[in-house]
Design an enzyme around this catalytic site. Sequence first.
Site, PDB file in Angstrom:
ATOM      1  N   ARG A 202      -4.098  -3.436  -9.888  1.00 27.19           N
ATOM      2  CA  ARG A 202      -4.787  -4.149 -10.968  1.00 27.19           C
ATOM      3  C   ARG A 202      -4.113  -3.888 -12.309  1.00 27.19           C
ATOM      4  O   ARG A 202      -4.015  -4.779 -13.152  1.00 27.19           O
ATOM      5  CB  ARG A 202      -6.268  -3.784 -10.994  1.00 27.19           C
ATOM      6  CG  ARG A 202      -7.022  -4.382  -9.794  1.00 27.19           C
ATOM      7  CD  ARG A 202      -8.504  -4.135  -9.860  1.00 27.19           C
ATOM      8  NE  ARG A 202      -8.880  -2.740  -9.781  1.00 27.19           N
ATOM      9  CZ  ARG A 202      -9.015  -2.043  -8.658  1.00 27.19           C
ATOM     10  NH1 ARG A 202      -8.769  -2.620  -7.489  1.00 27.19           N
ATOM     11  NH2 ARG A 202      -9.386  -0.776  -8.686  1.00 27.19           N
TER      12      ARG A 202
ATOM     13  N   ASP B 232      -3.615   7.108  -2.299  1.00 26.41           N
ATOM     14  CA  ASP B 232      -4.801   6.787  -3.096  1.00 26.41           C
ATOM     15  C   ASP B 232      -4.355   6.068  -4.366  1.00 26.41           C
ATOM     16  O   ASP B 232      -3.257   6.293  -4.858  1.00 26.41           O
ATOM     17  CB  ASP B 232      -5.544   8.083  -3.452  1.00 26.41           C
ATOM     18  CG  ASP B 232      -6.849   7.822  -4.180  1.00 26.41           C
ATOM     19  OD1 ASP B 232      -7.517   6.812  -3.874  1.00 26.41           O
ATOM     20  OD2 ASP B 232      -7.197   8.618  -5.055  1.00 26.41           O
ATOM     21  N   GLY B 233      -5.191   5.196  -4.879  1.00 24.25           N
ATOM     22  CA  GLY B 233      -4.923   4.555  -6.159  1.00 24.25           C
ATOM     23  C   GLY B 233      -4.171   3.255  -6.091  1.00 24.25           C
ATOM     24  O   GLY B 233      -3.789   2.702  -7.132  1.00 24.25           O
ATOM     25  N   ASN B 234      -3.972   2.689  -4.895  1.00 23.41           N
ATOM     26  CA  ASN B 234      -3.230   1.433  -4.779  1.00 23.41           C
ATOM     27  C   ASN B 234      -3.929   0.281  -5.484  1.00 23.41           C
ATOM     28  O   ASN B 234      -3.281  -0.525  -6.152  1.00 23.41           O
ATOM     29  CB  ASN B 234      -3.006   1.086  -3.306  1.00 23.41           C
ATOM     30  CG  ASN B 234      -2.045   2.040  -2.656  1.00 23.41           C
ATOM     31  OD1 ASN B 234      -0.868   2.055  -2.968  1.00 23.41           O
ATOM     32  ND2 ASN B 234      -2.552   2.862  -1.756  1.00 23.41           N
ATOM     33  N   GLY B 235      -5.239   0.196  -5.341  1.00 21.80           N
ATOM     34  CA  GLY B 235      -5.991  -0.879  -5.986  1.00 21.80           C
ATOM     35  C   GLY B 235      -5.938  -0.772  -7.499  1.00 21.80           C
ATOM     36  O   GLY B 235      -5.683  -1.757  -8.194  1.00 21.80           O
ATOM     37  N   ARG B 236      -6.171   0.440  -8.015  1.00 20.49           N
ATOM     38  CA  ARG B 236      -6.131   0.638  -9.467  1.00 20.49           C
ATOM     39  C   ARG B 236      -4.736   0.346 -10.009  1.00 20.49           C
ATOM     40  O   ARG B 236      -4.577  -0.321 -11.033  1.00 20.49           O
ATOM     41  CB  ARG B 236      -6.546   2.071  -9.821  1.00 20.49           C
ATOM     42  CG  ARG B 236      -8.019   2.332  -9.603  1.00 20.49           C
ATOM     43  CD  ARG B 236      -8.399   3.743 -10.032  1.00 20.49           C
ATOM     44  NE  ARG B 236      -7.729   4.781  -9.267  1.00 20.49           N
ATOM     45  CZ  ARG B 236      -8.171   5.291  -8.124  1.00 20.49           C
ATOM     46  NH1 ARG B 236      -9.304   4.851  -7.602  1.00 20.49           N
ATOM     47  NH2 ARG B 236      -7.514   6.235  -7.502  1.00 20.49           N
ATOM     48  N   THR B 237      -3.717   0.830  -9.315  1.00 16.56           N
ATOM     49  CA  THR B 237      -2.341   0.587  -9.751  1.00 16.56           C
ATOM     50  C   THR B 237      -2.011  -0.898  -9.655  1.00 16.56           C
ATOM     51  O   THR B 237      -1.385  -1.461 -10.561  1.00 16.56           O
ATOM     52  CB  THR B 237      -1.349   1.423  -8.919  1.00 16.56           C
ATOM     53  OG1 THR B 237      -1.721   2.802  -9.008  1.00 16.56           O
ATOM     54  CG2 THR B 237       0.070   1.233  -9.394  1.00 16.56           C
TER      55      THR B 237
ATOM     56  N   HIS C  11       0.824  -1.214   0.000  1.00 14.31           N
ATOM     57  CA  HIS C  11       0.000   0.000   0.000  1.00 14.31           C
ATOM     58  C   HIS C  11       0.862   1.269   0.000  1.00 14.31           C
ATOM     59  O   HIS C  11       0.807   2.073   0.934  1.00 14.31           O
ATOM     60  CB  HIS C  11      -0.913  -0.027   1.238  1.00 14.31           C
ATOM     61  CG  HIS C  11      -2.196   0.690   1.037  1.00 14.31           C
ATOM     62  ND1 HIS C  11      -3.269   0.112   0.402  1.00 14.31           N
ATOM     63  CD2 HIS C  11      -2.591   1.930   1.374  1.00 14.31           C
ATOM     64  CE1 HIS C  11      -4.262   0.963   0.369  1.00 14.31           C
ATOM     65  NE2 HIS C  11      -3.880   2.077   0.946  1.00 14.31           N
TER      66      HIS C  11
ATOM     67  N   TYR D 142     -13.691  -9.394  -4.144  1.00 13.43           N
ATOM     68  CA  TYR D 142     -12.274  -9.095  -4.373  1.00 13.43           C
ATOM     69  C   TYR D 142     -11.624  -8.603  -3.080  1.00 13.43           C
ATOM     70  O   TYR D 142     -10.565  -9.099  -2.667  1.00 13.43           O
ATOM     71  CB  TYR D 142     -12.186  -8.051  -5.486  1.00 13.43           C
ATOM     72  CG  TYR D 142     -10.878  -7.337  -5.669  1.00 13.43           C
ATOM     73  CD1 TYR D 142      -9.756  -7.984  -6.168  1.00 13.43           C
ATOM     74  CD2 TYR D 142     -10.783  -5.973  -5.390  1.00 13.43           C
ATOM     75  CE1 TYR D 142      -8.567  -7.302  -6.367  1.00 13.43           C
ATOM     76  CE2 TYR D 142      -9.602  -5.293  -5.586  1.00 13.43           C
ATOM     77  CZ  TYR D 142      -8.492  -5.957  -6.073  1.00 13.43           C
ATOM     78  OH  TYR D 142      -7.319  -5.284  -6.270  1.00 13.43           O
TER      79      TYR D 142
END
Length: 118
Positions: free
Chosen positions: A38, A31-36, A27, A63
């Site tokens: 994926r 912000d944006g850890n999940g999008r990055t 992490h 998920y």
Amino acid sequence: MFSVALSEEKEPSVRVVLGHFIFVYIHPYMDGNGRTGRFLMNLMVAAGGYPWTVIPVERRQEYMVSLEEASSKQNIAPFAEFLAGLSNADSRAKRPRSFLQQANSRAPFNQHDQGLNY
């Protein structure tokens, strides 16, 4: 430790599952850890010669629960199974045996995995 494990892993499917999990677990951003994560997962998917995998928004809770299981209970099997299920559902890809099916069947992804401490 994780970068060595990923770089030495021969099976693209295992790199995909572990690489995505490790990035999201670390992490590194506010912000944006999940999008990055994926996006990086799909780069590894493409590098393995497979089509991209999309996590539908309506399956986001599943998920997240599978990632939490991997993180808090050191059991990555539900996450690998979740990704394999997405791959199985995508019959349009016409792949003989998906990379995620291979990852799910290849190794015992849990706290007993030799050499990896989640």
